[in-house]
Motif scaffolding. Structure first.
Motif, mmCIF file in Angstrom:
data_model
loop_
_atom_site.group_PDB
_atom_site.id
_atom_site.type_symbol
_atom_site.label_atom_id
_atom_site.label_comp_id
_atom_site.label_asym_id
_atom_site.label_seq_id
_atom_site.Cartn_x
_atom_site.Cartn_y
_atom_site.Cartn_z
ATOM 1 N N ILE A 148 3.337 8.592 9.991
ATOM 2 C CA ILE A 148 4.423 8.388 9.036
ATOM 3 C C ILE A 148 4.792 6.906 9.015
ATOM 4 N N PHE A 149 4.709 6.290 7.836
ATOM 5 C CA PHE A 149 5.068 4.883 7.653
ATOM 6 C C PHE A 149 6.364 4.841 6.834
ATOM 7 N N ARG A 150 7.500 4.576 7.472
ATOM 8 C CA ARG A 150 8.787 4.557 6.754
ATOM 9 C C ARG A 150 9.158 3.127 6.384
ATOM 10 N N LEU A 151 9.299 2.882 5.089
ATOM 11 C CA LEU A 151 9.656 1.559 4.584
ATOM 12 C C LEU A 151 11.150 1.510 4.298
ATOM 13 N N ALA A 152 11.837 0.531 4.867
ATOM 14 C CA ALA A 152 13.246 0.296 4.569
ATOM 15 C C ALA A 152 13.343 -0.636 3.358
ATOM 16 N N PRO A 153 14.513 -0.708 2.713
ATOM 17 C CA PRO A 153 14.625 -1.508 1.481
ATOM 18 C C PRO A 153 14.204 -2.963 1.629
ATOM 19 N N GLN A 154 14.390 -3.567 2.812
ATOM 20 C CA GLN A 154 14.049 -4.984 2.947
ATOM 21 C C GLN A 154 12.564 -5.220 3.203
ATOM 22 N N ASP A 155 11.784 -4.164 3.395
ATOM 23 C CA ASP A 155 10.370 -4.326 3.722
ATOM 24 C C ASP A 155 9.535 -4.701 2.502
ATOM 25 N N TYR A 156 8.410 -5.330 2.779
ATOM 26 C CA TYR A 156 7.359 -5.535 1.774
ATOM 27 C C TYR A 156 6.952 -4.155 1.269
ATOM 28 N N HIS A 157 7.023 -3.937 -0.048
ATOM 29 C CA HIS A 157 6.887 -2.576 -0.565
ATOM 30 C C HIS A 157 5.558 -2.278 -1.250
ATOM 31 N N ARG A 158 4.546 -3.061 -0.929
ATOM 32 C CA ARG A 158 3.195 -2.682 -1.346
ATOM 33 C C ARG A 158 2.516 -2.000 -0.161
ATOM 34 N N PHE A 159 1.709 -0.989 -0.457
ATOM 35 C CA PHE A 159 1.017 -0.272 0.613
ATOM 36 C C PHE A 159 -0.485 -0.476 0.478
ATOM 37 N N HIS A 160 -1.182 -0.358 1.609
ATOM 38 C CA HIS A 160 -2.590 -0.730 1.700
ATOM 39 C C HIS A 160 -3.411 0.405 2.307
ATOM 40 N N PHE A 161 -4.721 0.318 2.156
ATOM 41 C CA PHE A 161 -5.602 1.353 2.693
ATOM 42 C C PHE A 161 -5.731 1.209 4.206
ATOM 43 N N PRO A 162 -5.575 2.311 4.945
ATOM 44 C CA PRO A 162 -5.757 2.257 6.399
ATOM 45 C C PRO A 162 -7.221 2.363 6.816
ATOM 46 N N VAL A 163 -8.070 2.802 5.890
ATOM 47 C CA VAL A 163 -9.487 3.037 6.176
ATOM 48 C C VAL A 163 -10.329 2.584 4.987
ATOM 49 N N SER A 164 -11.618 2.415 5.234
ATOM 50 C CA SER A 164 -12.563 2.108 4.155
ATOM 51 C C SER A 164 -13.189 3.402 3.652
ATOM 52 N N GLY A 165 -13.428 3.472 2.353
ATOM 53 C CA GLY A 165 -14.042 4.673 1.801
ATOM 54 C C GLY A 165 -13.907 4.727 0.294
ATOM 55 N N THR A 166 -14.078 5.914 -0.259
ATOM 56 C CA THR A 166 -14.021 6.122 -1.704
ATOM 57 C C THR A 166 -12.821 6.989 -2.066
ATOM 58 N N VAL A 167 -12.061 6.550 -3.063
ATOM 59 C CA VAL A 167 -10.926 7.344 -3.538
ATOM 60 C C VAL A 167 -11.491 8.538 -4.305
ATOM 61 N N GLU A 168 -11.345 9.701 -3.719
ATOM 62 C CA GLU A 168 -11.990 10.901 -4.253
ATOM 63 C C GLU A 168 -11.140 11.625 -5.286
ATOM 64 N N LYS A 169 -9.822 11.631 -5.066
ATOM 65 C CA LYS A 169 -8.963 12.447 -5.926
ATOM 66 C C LYS A 169 -7.519 11.981 -5.843
ATOM 67 N N PHE A 170 -6.776 12.163 -6.951
ATOM 68 C CA PHE A 170 -5.330 11.959 -6.976
ATOM 69 C C PHE A 170 -4.661 13.270 -7.374
ATOM 70 N N LEU A 171 -3.489 13.511 -6.819
ATOM 71 C CA LEU A 171 -2.704 14.684 -7.189
ATOM 72 C C LEU A 171 -1.234 14.295 -7.217
ATOM 73 N N ASP A 172 -0.574 14.488 -8.364
ATOM 74 C CA ASP A 172 0.860 14.221 -8.478
ATOM 75 C C ASP A 172 1.638 15.507 -8.243
ATOM 76 N N ILE A 173 2.648 15.427 -7.383
ATOM 77 C CA ILE A 173 3.489 16.584 -7.084
ATOM 78 C C ILE A 173 4.925 16.226 -7.448
ATOM 79 N N PRO A 174 5.508 16.883 -8.440
ATOM 80 C CA PRO A 174 6.888 16.567 -8.837
ATOM 81 C C PRO A 174 7.878 17.007 -7.766
ATOM 82 N N GLY A 175 9.065 16.424 -7.797
ATOM 83 C CA GLY A 175 10.068 16.815 -6.820
ATOM 84 C C GLY A 175 11.331 15.991 -6.928
#
Length: 280
Positions: free
Chosen positions: A123-150
């Motif tokens: 779990i990576f919790r970002l507070a408001p003052q943090d740099y708010h771009r996120f990066h890949f933790p591993v190398s590989g291929t983006v296989e799928k995206f799924l949007d979940i409303p809430g």
């Protein structure tokens, strides 16, 4: 060197609650001062809104990627407060108290597998003052995206630690599945939160990515990324696990070492880190 934040109060359940912790709510001048150190220098006229200023990119080279040439070493995906657990059961014992939390509820039935259900949770919790771009933790291929409303509940520890809240399975979120050589499939979940309804990705399905590459960003506010590794595919660094078992978040930055592929450990023992380049 990784640190544990000092124990303090947290921002309440809604945006009108009184701020009790400087780590969660920082006056704009402090954010601006921090940004001048770590972010790209740009003309202020190019940021007509605070949100555009807030999502600026980092200066090149300001976040070295640990063992950048070794794809069997995973890295931290965000500047954040991190919790890591070998299993979902451990996360429920030490941190997540929502009665309805499950990996299937987090990822959705469409992408959740038994390997994910019994997998490792970070779990990576970002507070408001943090740099708010996120990066890949591993190398590989983006296989799928799924949007979940809430919903857009707060993701601060008071909410996560409450048995009456199920923020990780009820909040708006986007799930990406990354197919890797060394870690199997990795689920990357970007979760919206109070004041953060916008999650923007910079990569598309089918893209091959390197660990440390930018994946996207959250707009203004606090937010969270959760990575789920399939069962027995990663050996998380001991200091991260030890702090998490004490219910302590660890301060980390993008690119810091997260753990090592168990596949490589089984095949060759510890990875030959001497042959890897620290940073890029």
């Amino acid at each position: 060197m990784r640190q544990v934040p000092r124990p303090v109060g947290f921002l309440g359940f809604n945006s009108h609650a009184a701020a009790k912790d400087e780590a969660d709510v920082v006056p704009i001048p402090k954010v601006a001062m921090w940004s001048l150190v770590t972010m790209r220098q740009t003309n202020s006229s190019s940021h007509p809104t605070f949100n555009e200023f807030f999502i600026r990119e980092l200066k090149p080279g300001s976040r070295p990627i640990a063992f950048s040439e070794c794809d069997d070493v995973a890295v931290c995906a965000a500047d954040c407060r991190l919790m890591a657990f070998k299993t979902a059961e451990d996360s429920l014992r030490f941190w997540i108290k929502g009665r309805k939390f499950s990996i299937e509820g987090l990822l959705g039935k469409e992408v959740c597998t038994s390997a994910f259900s019994n997998g490792t949770l970070v779990i990576f919790r970002l507070a408001p003052q943090d740099y708010h771009r996120f990066h890949f933790p591993v190398s590989g291929t983006v296989e799928k995206f799924l949007d979940i409303p809430g919903c857009l509940y707060t993701v601060n520890p008071i909410a996560v630690n409450s048995k009456y809240c199920n923020v990780f399975t009820e909040n708006k979120r986007a799930v990406a599945i990354i197919s890797t050589k060394d870690f199997g499939k990795v689920a990357f979940v970007a979760i919206g939160a109070t004041m953060v309804g916008s999650i923007t990705f910079s990569k598309q399905q089918g893209d091959y990515v390197k660990k440390g590459d930018e994946f996207g960003y959250f707009s203004f506010g606090g937010s969270t990324v959760i990575c789920v590794f399939e069962k027995d595919t990663i050996e998380i660094d001991e200091d991260l696990l030890a702090n998490s078992e004490r219910s302590l978040e660890t301060l980390v930055s993008v690119g810091m070492k997260l753990g090592v592929s168990t596949k490589k450990l089984a095949e060759t023992g510890l990875p030959n880190l001497e042959s890897c380049v620290l940073g890029s």
